[in-house]
Design an enzyme around this catalytic site. Structure first.
Site, short mmCIF file in Angstrom:
data_model
loop_
_atom_site.label_atom_id
_atom_site.label_comp_id
_atom_site.label_asym_id
_atom_site.label_seq_id
_atom_site.Cartn_x
_atom_site.Cartn_y
_atom_site.Cartn_z
N TYR A 46 2.57 -0.04 -7.48
CA TYR A 46 3.29 1.19 -7.17
C TYR A 46 3.35 2.13 -8.37
CZ TYR A 46 4.61 -1.10 -2.85
OH TYR A 46 4.57 -1.73 -1.63
N ASN B 252 3.67 5.28 5.77
CA ASN B 252 2.29 5.56 6.16
C ASN B 252 2.11 5.36 7.66
OD1 ASN B 252 -0.52 5.60 6.51
ND2 ASN B 252 -0.79 3.58 5.61
N CYS C 20 -2.45 1.15 2.92
CA CYS C 20 -1.21 0.92 2.16
C CYS C 20 -1.05 -0.56 1.79
CB CYS C 20 0.00 1.44 2.92
SG CYS C 20 0.19 0.75 4.57
N HIS C 21 -1.75 -1.43 2.49
CA HIS C 21 -1.67 -2.86 2.18
C HIS C 21 -2.27 -3.18 0.81
CE1 HIS C 21 -5.61 -2.38 4.15
NE2 HIS C 21 -6.00 -3.39 3.39
N GLU D 90 -10.14 -9.05 2.37
CA GLU D 90 -10.86 -8.24 1.39
C GLU D 90 -11.19 -9.01 0.11
OE1 GLU D 90 -9.18 -4.36 0.71
OE2 GLU D 90 -8.76 -4.07 2.83
#
Length: 158
Positions: A97, A120, A128-129, A155
């Site tokens: 953040y 979001n 946003c993850h 990912e």
């Protein structure tokens, strides 16, 4: 702006996708405040929602790393800045953040950035993850931390 919403099942949970005739406007893990409408499968909204669902399924299957969808989101100028920056976080990468606050040129606005991130409206597509806590912890996610963890694992992270 008239929008419609469809409930869609994915391999990691139920999502709700909203669209107008021109844009995908929302992707939520829980029911969004939009009325369900029975759509003819040929309407522009249904075609867009099906396209979004297909791309999300491809992403969840590891076959897609970027989305190609017409999107539109409503929010404050600041929220839109944060959401645009989220789109610049590459697949397979995370930032915290504080780093996101620096990228939107508001280094002292970490909490405001976190709040914007949490609002979001286009989960997964606006990633946003990929924003995590400074110490690496998985902090809040609209779909829950387990889904955030699953997306990051997909990912190649966590």
């Amino acid at each position: 702006m008239n929008e419609v919403q469809m409930k869609c099942e994915t391999t990691i949970g139920t999502i709700f996708i909203s669209a107008t005739s021109d844009y995908i406007t929302r992707i939520f893990w829980t029911k969004a405040p939009v009325s369900f409408v029975s759509l003819d499968s040929r309407t522009k909204e249904a075609i867009l929602i099906k396209k979004a669902k297909k791309q999300i399924d491809e992403y969840l299957a590891g076959k897609r790393k970027e989305f190609d969808l017409p999107i539109f989101y409503e929010g404050t100028t600041f929220q839109k800045e944060v959401w645009r920056e989220l789109c610049n976080i590459p697949y397979g990468k995370t930032i915290n953040y504080s780093e996101l606050a620096i990228k939107v040129k508001r280094p002292k606005a970490v909490r405001a950035v976190g709040s914007a991130n949490g609002k979001n409206p286009l989960s997964i597509v606006v990633p946003c993850h990929r924003v995590i806590g400074k110490s690496g912890e998985l902090s809040g996610y609209a779909g829950g931390v387990k889904i955030k963890e699953a997306l990051l694992k997909l990912e190649g992270l966590k």
